[in-house]
Every structure is written in structure tokens, then in C-alpha cells.
Design an enzyme around this catalytic site. Structure first.
Site, mmCIF file in Angstrom:
data_model
loop_
_atom_site.group_PDB
_atom_site.id
_atom_site.type_symbol
_atom_site.label_atom_id
_atom_site.label_comp_id
_atom_site.label_asym_id
_atom_site.label_seq_id
_atom_site.Cartn_x
_atom_site.Cartn_y
_atom_site.Cartn_z
ATOM 1 N N CYS A 163 0.973 -1.168 -0.079
ATOM 2 C CA CYS A 163 -0.049 0.011 -0.009
ATOM 3 C C CYS A 163 0.809 1.343 0.011
ATOM 4 O O CYS A 163 0.503 2.283 -0.664
ATOM 5 C CB CYS A 163 -0.847 -0.069 1.264
ATOM 6 S SG CYS A 163 -0.105 -0.247 2.724
ATOM 7 N N HIS A 205 -2.400 7.216 3.410
ATOM 8 C CA HIS A 205 -0.902 7.033 3.974
ATOM 9 C C HIS A 205 -0.157 8.361 3.412
ATOM 10 O O HIS A 205 -0.178 8.740 2.093
ATOM 11 C CB HIS A 205 -0.151 5.910 3.150
ATOM 12 C CG HIS A 205 -0.410 4.430 3.751
ATOM 13 N ND1 HIS A 205 -1.099 4.364 4.820
ATOM 14 C CD2 HIS A 205 -0.276 3.140 3.532
ATOM 15 C CE1 HIS A 205 -1.344 3.049 5.127
ATOM 16 N NE2 HIS A 205 -0.545 2.430 4.227
#
Length: 365
Positions: free
Chosen positions: A156, A256
Site C-alpha cells: 500500500c 498514507h
């Protein structure tokens, strides 16, 4: 428009639930099979899953009976199977589906390092899917059936890192040094065991097991090339590109954030405005193919001094777009910037969906 049948492995887990949510609204795919552990097999999905998404469980999927994760039953009728399985069980299960002639798009790490398995961020390197396309065409041209194959979704945090790097490398040449410090959302750790509330509240955890290594080597494979035969991937050598990563878990639900510094191999380096223009103009190949989920703007360049921020920017282009801000010169390398990506969309399940859209657009499935 033909609708393809899709299966989901690990359907009760965090990534599996996100696959289901995205597929339930998709005009080109319909869920045909759901797989989970033997504890869940035989139950209706609504009874097997502890649903933890912010949107309610779609009615169309509630009464689907869960199967074991074996290539049998409804799974054999699927055009594509999405795997949200944990790495400790994914290897053998995914292999059995490939051997049964099925197309598997996996979020697990097990096959990412294989030389002939594409590791794909669909807004960055969809051309790596050509290796699979060539295998399928060769098999069909010899009178055989379409063979099974696996395509891996990247880690990710890697997805957000490589998104701005791709257009910069295409425009200005190789990057020979790169550092990144990540601030990673808790959803990236999944549901169970996930991250303890007592560990993350009022806190930052400066360690995510295996994460830094993934960032450092996955970047080189994704930005690397393919051998002359078009059968294997050739990562960028360590001597040509050094990557250093530090990873932190922070009390953010989704999104993120990464603080990146980079240096180009070629001199002189471009200007800050050149870099911004390059990122703004980048259009991913999935958009050119007309894929349903492809972002209208692949990279959003933000000029505000305090952006991007997870809560404000993670959902750009429904989570498929990447935001980049604070682009400026770096006194040690050439440039530094802040990148934000939605870790469960373009960094996980959404990437899998977009990969499948590319496979469909290319008539591979």
C-alpha cells in the site's frame, strides 16, 4: 457492455470487504463467488462477516453463500478472482486457483518477488501486464485454453511512493537516490489483530514489520523493465538507484502520507516548476484505455503550504488519485515533497479493481 463474473478470496477480512464494496457498485463486474475460512463456509455472507466498512453491506451480496477458498463450485465460473487473503495462507490457495486456469489479482505479498509475476500499481506500470498478455496469446495461438495467471498488487505505501516517480523518470531520466518517511494509516494493518487502540491513541509507532524492505525493493521492480524476451521483469539495480525508507504507524484511519526526497542522475536537475508541470500533465494509461475507475487527474499537485492532508485529500478521484504537495528544492538531494494516497483504494482493493479493468480492456479476461 459485457459484465464479468468476479470472485473474492478472504471475503470477510478488511481487504476482502473493500473488494466487495467496490465491486457491488461496478458496472463491469458482478460478484459470483465469495471465499473465506472453513468457519465461514456454508453461511450467508451477512452472517459470516463482521462488516466494518463505513458504508452498509450491499443488499445484493448479503445472501451469497460463502465457499471455502478452493477452485471449485462458483469460483470455476469466474472471469477474475480477487485475493484479499493474509500472506500466511495465500500462497498455496492462490497457486491452486492459477493451476485451475483462473485469473488471480492478489493483494498478498507471496508472489511479488517472482521474476515472471507482474507487480502492478495500475496508475504507474500497467505495461507490465503485457508479460501476462503475451503468455495468454501464445497459449491461445497454439490451440490451448487461456492459462491461469497471477498479478500482484503492490504494498500500500509503495503505491503512493511510485506514483509521482513514474512521470518524473519518464520526463527527466533516472532517479539515483531516494528517501521516504511514511506516516501510515491504521487501516493498513487490517482488522485482526490490527493495531491495538492502546498502542496507537496519543501515539506514533515507529515500526511496521517488513514494510521498509517492501518499499525499497518493490520500487525498483515497478520502475524497472522487462527482459528482451518479454517474459521476466528486471528491477533497477542497487548500483543505479538507492532507496531508503522509514515507516511509521500513525492515528489516522485511511490515507498514507509520505515525505520524499529524491535526486536525479542527470545534470542539471529540472526546476521546481518543471517538476510541478510534469506531475500535473501526467495521464495514466488506464485513463487512456477508458477504464471505469481510472482517475480523471492522476496526480493532484497542491500549492497550499499545509497540504496534502489525509482527511481532506485522500478521497480525490474516489481514492484512485494521488495528491502531491510541498514540492521544493532539497539541500541534500534535488527535491522534496509530500505525497498522499488512499491506502485501501489505490493502495489495495481499488488497485485490484483497476487492474481487472485493464485486463478486460485488453481482452485478457
Amino acid at each position: 457492455m459485457s459484465v464479468k463474473k468476479a470472485g473474492v478470496l478472504g471475503a470477510t477480512g478488511s481487504v476482502g470487504q473493500r473488494f466487495i464494496l467496490l465491486l457491488s457498485k461496478h458496472p463491469e463486474f458482478e460478484i459470483h463467488a465469495l471465499g473465506a475460512s472453513s468457519r465461514s463456509a456454508g453461511k450467508k455472507y451477512k452472517d459470516a462477516a463482521s462488516w466494518k466498512q463505513t458504508e452498509t453491506l450491499p443488499e445484493t451480496e448479503q445472501d451469497i453463500v460463502v465457499q471455502e477458498c478452493k477452485p471449485e463450485g462458483n469460483f470455476l465460473e469466474c472471469d477474475v478472482v480477487f485475493s484479499g487473503l493474509d500472506a500466511d495462507v495465500a500462497g498455496d490457495i492462490e497457486k491452486s486457483f492459477v493451476e485451475a486456469g483462473l485469473a488471480v489479482v492478489s493483494n498478498a505479498k507471496n508472489y511479488r518477488r517472482e521474476k515472471d509475476v507482474p507487480l502492478v500499481v495500475p496508475i504507474v506500470n500497467p505495461e507490465h501486464i503485457d508479460v501476462v498478455e503475451n503468455k495468454v496469446k501464445q497459449a491461445v495461438s497454439k490451440g490451448g485454453k487461456k492459462p491461469g495467471f497471477i498479478i500482484c498488487i503492490s504494498n500500500c505505501s509503495t503505491a503512493g511512493l511510485v506514483a509521482p516517480l513514474k512521470p518524473l523518470v519518464e520526463k527527466f531520466g533516472p532517479i539515483d537516490a531516494l528517501t521516504t518517511t511514511t506516516l501510515q494509516a491504521i487501516s493498513g494493518a487490517g482488522f485482526s489483530p490490527g493495531v491495538s487502540g492502546m498502542d496507537i491513541l496519543d501515539n506514533i509507532v515507529p515500526y511496521i514489520s517488513g514494510e521498509e524492505d517492501k518499499l525499497e525493493w518493490e520500487t525498483k521492480k515497478i520502475l524497472g523493465g522487462v527482459n528482451a524476451e518479454g517474459t521476466e521483469f528486471v528491477p533497477i539495480p542497487e548500483s543505479e538507484m538507492k532507496v531508503s525508507a522509514q515507516c511509521n504507524r500513525v492515528p489516522v484511519i485511511d490515507g498514507h502520507t509520505e515525505c520524499i526526497s529524491l535526486r536525479f542522475a542527470n545534470r542539471p536537475a529540472p526546476s521546481v516548476e518543471d517538476v510541478k508541470q510534469c506531475l500535473r500533465e501526467y495521464e495514466c494509461a488506464a485513463s487512456k484505455l477508458g477504464c471505469h475507475s481510472a482517475p480523471k487527474q492522476t496526480i493532484h499537485v497542491l500549492d497550499q503550504p499545509d497540504r496534502p492532508q489525509p482527511r481532506l485529500d485522500r478521497d480525490r478521484d474516489s481514492g484512485y488519485g494521488v495528491s502531491v504537495g510541498r514540492i521544493r528544492e532539497d539541500s541534500l538531494l534535488d527535491f522534496k515533497m509530500v505525497v498522499l494516497s488512499h491506502n485501501t483504494i489505490i493502495g489495495a482493493a481499488g488497485a485490484g479493481i483497476l487492474i481487472a479493468e485493464i485486463l478486460k480492456a485488453k481482452n485478457i479476461i
